[in-house]
Design an enzyme around this catalytic site. Sequence first.
Site, PDB file in Angstrom:
ATOM      1  N   ASP A   1       2.496   1.947  -3.056  1.00 19.08           N
ATOM      2  CA  ASP A   1       2.652   2.382  -4.461  1.00 19.08           C
ATOM      3  C   ASP A   1       1.700   3.511  -4.831  1.00 19.08           C
ATOM      4  O   ASP A   1       2.066   4.379  -5.620  1.00 19.08           O
ATOM      5  CB  ASP A   1       2.560   1.199  -5.449  1.00 19.08           C
TER       6      ASP A   1
ATOM      7  N   HIS B   1       0.821  -1.211   0.000  1.00 18.21           N
ATOM      8  CA  HIS B   1       0.000   0.000   0.000  1.00 18.21           C
ATOM      9  C   HIS B   1       0.856   1.263   0.000  1.00 18.21           C
ATOM     10  O   HIS B   1       0.428   2.318   0.466  1.00 18.21           O
ATOM     11  CB  HIS B   1      -0.987  -0.008   1.193  1.00 18.21           C
TER      12      HIS B   1
ATOM     13  N   ASP C   1       1.894  -3.883  -9.630  1.00 13.09           N
ATOM     14  CA  ASP C   1       1.672  -5.216 -10.189  1.00 13.09           C
ATOM     15  C   ASP C   1       1.969  -5.258 -11.683  1.00 13.09           C
ATOM     16  O   ASP C   1       2.617  -6.188 -12.181  1.00 13.09           O
ATOM     17  CB  ASP C   1       0.228  -5.660  -9.933  1.00 13.09           C
TER      18      ASP C   1
END
Length: 395
Positions: free
Chosen positions: A52, A50, A182
């Site tokens: 990014d 959390h 991701d």
Amino acid sequence: MPHIPSQEKRSAIGRLSPARLATSLFTTSFATRPTVAASAPGRVNLLGEHTDYNGGPVLPVAIERRTGIAARAASGWSFVSATEGGVHQLEIDAPMRRAWTDYLVGVVRELRALRAAPPGAEVAVATNLPIGAGLSSSAALTVAAAKALSLLAGKRLSPAALAEVAFRAEYHQVGVRCGRMDQTIAAHGQRGSALLFETAAGTLQAVPLPGRLWILETGVSHRLTGGALNDRRRECEEALAFCREWRPGLAYLSQLTLDDLPEVERRLAPPLVPRVRHVVTETARTRKAAQVLAAGDLVTLGQLLVQGHESLRVDYQSTIPEADLLVASAREHGAYGARLTGAGWGGAVVLLAPPEREARTVAEVGSDFQKRYGRMPATWSTRASRGVRRETLAD
Ligand code: GLA
């Protein structure tokens, strides 16, 4: 209707690569052969959860499990998946269906904006990634699709461009308020290395990761569309707006330091304080983790993993009891460390242990889990693998 593969098919899934599986699914579904195939990996995030979407660093690893796509240009759009069953003929401009095909529709829309989409295509998808296990099956799908479909349009997009198409598909088209971790690791992953991705600066640095990581699935599925991730992101944005009242010019929460935390506690509404504390401490932990990993200090890395899990549990409140048990048990049974990886609220734990005892540690942790929950967690190991690639089509 979800499609449950037979025992026979399940063992075939174990043997064949996802790209080969996608190719054979394509041939049986569309009665012709694909002209292009590509694949992209899932990821496990070592540290930097959390961060990014708060401008901080992340330290993900591309894993050996992948999603494969086989495709051929056609006049309309048809999609088929080995795990979901049924061929779906879709209009790209029709409303989203809240189904796995939305991710592909999103990719097509974003490629169109770059004039890098074919006019239509038949597309087959196969994966050996668990879905909803926090291992980024959605980014593996969107990055692999961006690669295969842009190749069909005769374009060779860079890994950075593929990651951006995939990010935009998920964020703007599907509506998941994710960051860029991701898609970036699915596009840029390197064999044998984790990647330190400084999201605000956009820089990538490979950090050697020899050895294996273990994945322990809690068996609690999380589906990311909307939901808790979007709520946390809103809280972070609210917290940033408050912080800017005393720190004008602050671009991201991750720019705050540990020294700023007392001021944060004085000024922010109580529910927002722990969210900010997580982002600030996690930012520091992630940069330190990259340093100690580069120095081969796995003992300290393991401690940082456990601290990261505690921060998710207490401050970000994104863990679940199943994951908390796995992490606590991993510490008791000789792991360097473990923590919940990915967005949370379900998913999988990543575990790092000395090679000479890792199999025993994982077995002992699995048996603790079974005692509490009456079932064994799925456990498997992976090495750091490579990012998106074109696949050769089998004869
Ligand atoms: C999801 C998002 C990522 C990141 C993680 C949490 O995986 O897609 O961008 O925010 O959650 O670290």
